[in-house]
Design an enzyme around this catalytic site. Structure first.
Site, short mmCIF file in Angstrom:
data_model
loop_
_atom_site.label_atom_id
_atom_site.label_comp_id
_atom_site.label_asym_id
_atom_site.label_seq_id
_atom_site.Cartn_x
_atom_site.Cartn_y
_atom_site.Cartn_z
CD GLU A 1 3.94 -0.20 -7.65
OE1 GLU A 1 4.10 -1.27 -7.03
OE2 GLU A 1 3.50 0.82 -7.11
N GLY B 1 19.47 -7.09 -5.32
CA GLY B 1 19.08 -8.51 -5.32
C GLY B 1 18.00 -8.80 -6.34
CE1 TYR C 1 0.53 -3.86 -5.97
CE2 TYR C 1 2.80 -3.98 -6.78
CZ TYR C 1 1.80 -3.31 -6.08
OH TYR C 1 2.05 -2.09 -5.55
CG ASP D 1 0.94 -4.86 -1.82
OD1 ASP D 1 -0.18 -4.89 -1.27
OD2 ASP D 1 1.84 -4.07 -1.48
CB CYS E 1 -4.16 -4.17 8.60
SG CYS E 1 -4.76 -5.83 8.95
CB CYS F 1 -8.05 -0.79 13.43
SG CYS F 1 -8.51 -1.14 11.73
S1 SF4 Z 1 -9.15 -4.54 13.17
FE1 SF4 Z 1 -7.96 -3.43 11.67
S2 SF4 Z 1 -5.82 -3.76 12.24
FE2 SF4 Z 1 -7.08 -5.31 13.29
S3 SF4 Z 1 -7.02 -7.05 11.92
FE3 SF4 Z 1 -8.84 -5.89 11.42
S4 SF4 Z 1 -8.24 -4.52 9.78
FE4 SF4 Z 1 -6.37 -5.32 10.72
#
Ligand code: SF4
Length: 359
Positions: free
Chosen positions: A33, A77, A116, A134, A188, A198
């Site tokens: 992490e 870095g 996180y 995150d 996403c 999706c």
């Molecule tokens: S539909 Fe799915 S890929 Fe599109 S913005 Fe929403 S969560 Fe993200």
């Protein structure tokens, strides 16, 4: 199907196979992490194995000299991460008998572990039901639920954490957090995701309202700082001069050649006329060559780097700042990546590092 079930179902089919997942070893999880905080998985993986090879346990990391840790980190870095990792390992040995604490609140007290990373270690290694949000997680939640808050503000972070906790499958906190991260990394994604494939598209706010590019909200960007670094490689027989960067600035605790920084690029002639140069270099120095400029981009800085190879010595008044070292030993010092690259360049080989002296 609700958000959590859909997400976990997707995760079951698409989870990334990462070397530190499923190890159950808190040190491995923590190390991964920290390395991945500002580093891509592909680059971070090599460093993860390199670190484990050099420092197989928290105790070996704590007992190693900082120099060795920095050397192992070289090229990644954001060197504060390495210093904090080392400090945290020493604290774990001194205060927790060498075992990472298993609660989020305790983990957060260790140097370098923010919400996180502490959440990731607590949930991935100890199955504690706490969020590990995150950038990926923020993006998914902001888009799916239409959250118009900047995640990096105190108010925003609190709101996102509350939301995340409410959605979390408390029996499977590690899977839930990892699913959110992977979903953001693979499905996403930043920019324009492919919402047609999706599983959340029918309930997603951003998809319905075409707000994918607006969410999550971003803080006003910090202005880019452009800096001009002129490094002076002083050849003094078989020796040269370096100094440790101590100021509160980039590359703290790394070595560098004498440096003249300016607000614009300088030629050798312009450089030699500057008072900074005269304070650093003894009279009579001769510039052998000027290496063409290279540019290094950091998150909020753009560095224009020029190396000048000279025959000469530091001016008396600046002598105490520098260490006089054999040229052949240069590759063994921890230096910023731009200097490390320069030391393996043709210029270095041609002027002062013969192939036999390079590592
Ligand atoms: S539909 Fe799915 S890929 Fe599109 S913005 Fe929403 S969560 Fe993200």
């Amino acid at each position: 199907m609700d958000f959590t079930s859909t997400l976990l179902l997707w995760y079951g089919a698409h989870a990334r196979q990462l070397p530190w997942r499923g190890t159950g070893n808190p040190y491995h999880v923590w190390l991964s992490e920290v390395i991945l905080q500002q580093t891509r998985v592909a680059q971070g993986t090599a460093y993860y194995f390199r670190f484990l090879e050099h420092f197989p346990s928290i105790r070996t990391l704590a007992e190693a000299p900082l120099d060795e840790v920095m050397k192992c980190w070289q090229g990644l870095g954001y060197y504060t991460r390495a210093r904090n990792l080392h400090k945290a390992a020493q604290k774990v040995v001194a205060e927790y008998g060498g075992e990472l604490p298993n609660r989020f609140e305790e983990l957060k007290k260790l140097p370098g572990l923010g919400s996180y990373a502490a959440g990731a270690v607590a949930s991935f290694a100890f199955n504690e039901a706490v969020p590990a949000l995150d950038g990926n997680g923020y993006r998914v939640l902001a888009r799916v639920f239409g959250i118009f808050e900047i995640p990096t503000t105190t108010k925003g972070a609190h709101l996102f954490r509350q939301h995340c906790f409410a959605l979390m499958d408390k029996e499977r906190p590690a899977d839930f957090n990892q699913a959110l991260i992977d979903f953001g990394a693979l499905q996403c994604v930043p920019g324009t995701p492919d919402c047609t494939v999706c599983p959340l598209t029918s309930s997603c706010y951003a998809s319905k309202h075409h707000k994918q590019l607006e969410l999550p909200l971003k803080a006003t960007p910090i202005a880019l700082r452009v800096r001009y670094f002129h490094y002076l490689i002083l050849l003094d027989g078989d020796y040269t001069y370096i100094e440790l960067r101590r100021a509160k600035d980039i590359w703290h605790s790394l070595y560098q050649f004498p440096l003249v920084e300016s607000t614009k690029p300088l030629t050798g002639q312009e450089l030699a006329a500057k008072s900074d140069f005269k304070e650093l270099v003894a009279e009579g120095a001769k510039i052998l060559t000027e290496v063409p400029e290279t540019v290094q981009k950091l998150t909020h800085q753009e560095l224009h780097l020029r190396f000048f190879i000279l025959e000469g010595r530091p001016a008396d008044m600046s002598l105490s700042r520098f260490e006089r070292i054999p040229l052949a030993s240069l590759p063994s010092y921890q230096v910023p990546i731009c200097i490390a690259k320069f030391l393996t360049s043709e210029w270095a080989a041609r002027f002062f590092l013969t192939t036999t002296t390079q590592q």
